[in-house]
Design a protein around this motif. Structure first.
Motif, PDB file in Angstrom:
ATOM      1  N   GLY A  32      -2.121  -2.090  -0.567  1.00 47.97           N
ATOM      2  CA  GLY A  32      -2.621  -1.161   0.444  1.00 47.97           C
ATOM      3  C   GLY A  32      -2.578   0.287   0.016  1.00 47.97           C
ATOM      4  N   VAL A  33      -1.610   0.645  -0.838  1.00 50.94           N
ATOM      5  CA  VAL A  33      -1.530   2.021  -1.320  1.00 50.94           C
ATOM      6  C   VAL A  33      -2.762   2.359  -2.160  1.00 50.94           C
ATOM      7  N   ALA A  34      -3.246   1.393  -2.938  1.00 54.44           N
ATOM      8  CA  ALA A  34      -4.457   1.610  -3.732  1.00 54.44           C
ATOM      9  C   ALA A  34      -5.656   1.883  -2.828  1.00 54.44           C
ATOM     10  N   LEU A  35      -5.746   1.155  -1.723  1.00 57.13           N
ATOM     11  CA  LEU A  35      -6.848   1.380  -0.786  1.00 57.13           C
ATOM     12  C   LEU A  35      -6.746   2.764  -0.152  1.00 57.13           C
ATOM     13  N   ASP A  36      -5.529   3.219   0.124  1.00 53.85           N
ATOM     14  CA  ASP A  36      -5.354   4.571   0.644  1.00 53.85           C
ATOM     15  C   ASP A  36      -5.792   5.617  -0.381  1.00 53.85           C
ATOM     16  N   LEU A  37      -5.498   5.374  -1.653  1.00 53.19           N
ATOM     17  CA  LEU A  37      -5.921   6.306  -2.698  1.00 53.19           C
ATOM     18  C   LEU A  37      -7.442   6.375  -2.774  1.00 53.19           C
ATOM     19  N   TYR A  38      -8.092   5.250  -2.553  1.00 48.70           N
ATOM     20  CA  TYR A  38      -9.556   5.221  -2.515  1.00 48.70           C
ATOM     21  C   TYR A  38     -10.080   5.964  -1.288  1.00 48.70           C
ATOM     22  N   TYR A  39      -9.437   5.734  -0.151  1.00 51.34           N
ATOM     23  CA  TYR A  39      -9.875   6.340   1.111  1.00 51.34           C
ATOM     24  C   TYR A  39      -9.608   7.836   1.121  1.00 51.34           C
ATOM     25  N   GLY A  40      -8.488   8.257   0.531  1.00 52.10           N
ATOM     26  CA  GLY A  40      -8.178   9.682   0.464  1.00 52.10           C
ATOM     27  C   GLY A  40      -6.992  10.116   1.291  1.00 52.10           C
ATOM     28  N   PHE A  41      -6.485   9.233   2.149  1.00 50.30           N
ATOM     29  CA  PHE A  41      -5.265   9.547   2.887  1.00 50.30           C
ATOM     30  C   PHE A  41      -4.624   8.252   3.377  1.00 50.30           C
ATOM     31  N   LYS A  42      -3.389   8.379   3.868  1.00 51.25           N
ATOM     32  CA  LYS A  42      -2.617   7.213   4.286  1.00 51.25           C
ATOM     33  C   LYS A  42      -3.194   6.629   5.572  1.00 51.25           C
ATOM     34  N   THR A  43      -3.534   5.341   5.535  1.00 53.09           N
ATOM     35  CA  THR A  43      -4.140   4.699   6.694  1.00 53.09           C
ATOM     36  C   THR A  43      -3.141   3.880   7.507  1.00 53.09           C
ATOM     37  N   ARG A  44      -2.032   3.494   6.907  1.00 50.01           N
ATOM     38  CA  ARG A  44      -0.982   2.747   7.613  1.00 50.01           C
ATOM     39  C   ARG A  44       0.298   2.816   6.795  1.00 50.01           C
ATOM     40  N   ASN A  45       1.401   2.390   7.407  1.00 52.55           N
ATOM     41  CA  ASN A  45       2.667   2.343   6.689  1.00 52.55           C
ATOM     42  C   ASN A  45       2.666   1.175   5.696  1.00 52.55           C
ATOM     43  N   HIS A  46       3.301   1.395   4.550  1.00 51.46           N
ATOM     44  CA  HIS A  46       3.382   0.363   3.513  1.00 51.46           C
ATOM     45  C   HIS A  46       4.852   0.079   3.226  1.00 51.46           C
ATOM     46  N   ASN A 136      -8.031   8.771  -8.902  1.00 48.33           N
ATOM     47  CA  ASN A 136      -8.343   9.669  -7.801  1.00 48.33           C
ATOM     48  C   ASN A 136      -8.341  11.102  -8.315  1.00 48.33           C
ATOM     49  N   GLU A 137      -8.511  12.062  -7.418  1.00 49.32           N
ATOM     50  CA  GLU A 137      -8.645  13.460  -7.846  1.00 49.32           C
ATOM     51  C   GLU A 137      -7.366  14.003  -8.473  1.00 49.32           C
ATOM     52  N   SER A 138      -6.254  13.318  -8.246  1.00 51.75           N
ATOM     53  CA  SER A 138      -4.981  13.723  -8.861  1.00 51.75           C
ATOM     54  C   SER A 138      -4.676  12.909 -10.114  1.00 51.75           C
ATOM     55  N   ASN A 139      -5.685  12.164 -10.604  1.00 51.55           N
ATOM     56  CA  ASN A 139      -5.563  11.340 -11.804  1.00 51.55           C
ATOM     57  C   ASN A 139      -4.546  10.213 -11.654  1.00 51.55           C
ATOM     58  N   ILE A 140      -4.395   9.707 -10.442  1.00 50.98           N
ATOM     59  CA  ILE A 140      -3.547   8.537 -10.213  1.00 50.98           C
ATOM     60  C   ILE A 140      -4.411   7.294 -10.363  1.00 50.98           C
ATOM     61  N   PRO A 141      -4.060   6.383 -11.273  1.00 49.95           N
ATOM     62  CA  PRO A 141      -4.874   5.174 -11.456  1.00 49.95           C
ATOM     63  C   PRO A 141      -4.616   4.161 -10.347  1.00 49.95           C
ATOM     64  N   TYR A 142      -5.682   3.500  -9.890  1.00 49.32           N
ATOM     65  CA  TYR A 142      -5.533   2.462  -8.868  1.00 49.32           C
ATOM     66  C   TYR A 142      -6.635   1.433  -9.046  1.00 49.32           C
TER      67      TYR A 142
END
Length: 199
Positions: A32-46, A136-142
């Motif tokens: 789910g954290v990878a999906l948040d990185l794609y979306y651009g912000f936290k969508t739920r608690n992980h 992502n824009e911060s160069n975090i791979p997902y």
């Protein structure tokens, strides 16, 4: 053997990045954290955080984590990882700082053949290893979202949160990504989720 499956205090992303960026391998955030990185912000608690690596790089990662306590997660059972364990994609590795301390991240393994990653439940599903991860824009791979969503629809028991993620993120995919995911769901045999893509 450990049974405290909910005992998590996940590392911040910054800590994980500083740890894994010391390695010269391909890796990325999953779940789910990878999906948040794609979306651009936290969508739920992980509750946890997944790190995806290739089986061929596992020995290097295990060496990096030699000062941690590692546990083999397979068929709902957690046992101490031993260096004699053969590495493959049939299990994951849960990582904690001490034998009884909280888990800080989980390592998921993906098999490869030449330059292709192989989906563990159906070897007909595969793709280029160079096209498994995004930055992502911060160069975090997902992991790419369409591939992560395929994995979320894996197995005989699909969790409620995975269905929620699927229904939330599929509409955000591009046309090509939806086509790819629909095709692989058909190969996987998940016609229920395949039909949801047609809405």
């Amino acid at each position: 053997m450990r049974t405290d499956f909910d005992y998590w205090q996940t590392y911040p992303l910054e800590t994980i990045i500083s740890l894994f960026d010391t390695l010269d391998i391909q890796w990325g955030i999953g779940g789910g954290v990878a999906l948040d990185l794609y979306y651009g912000f936290k969508t739920r608690n992980h509750e946890d955080i997944d790190i995806i690596i290739f089986v061929k790089d596992a020995a290097e990662v295990i060496h990096l984590l030699q000062d941690f306590s590692l546990f083999k997660a397979e068929n709902g059972i957690l046992t101490p990882y031993t260096y004699e364990d053969k590495m493959d994609d049939s299990f994951s590795i849960w990582v904690s700082e001490e034998e009884d301390s909280p888990f800080v991240f989980e390592i998921l393994l993906i098999s490869t053949r030449e330059d292709f990653w192989i989906y563990k439940r159906n070897s007909d599903i595969r793709g280029s290893t160079d096209e498994l991860f995004l930055l992502n824009e911060s160069n975090i791979p997902y992991i790419k979202p369409e591939i992560q969503l395929l994995y979320k629809m894996d197995g005989s028991h699909i969790r409620d949160k995975d269905i929620i993620d699927f229904e939330k993120f599929v509409p955000l995919l591009g046309a090509d990504e939806k086509i790819w995911l629909k095709k692989q769901l058909t190969v996987q045999g998940n016609t229920y989720m395949e039909h949801k893509l047609l809405k």
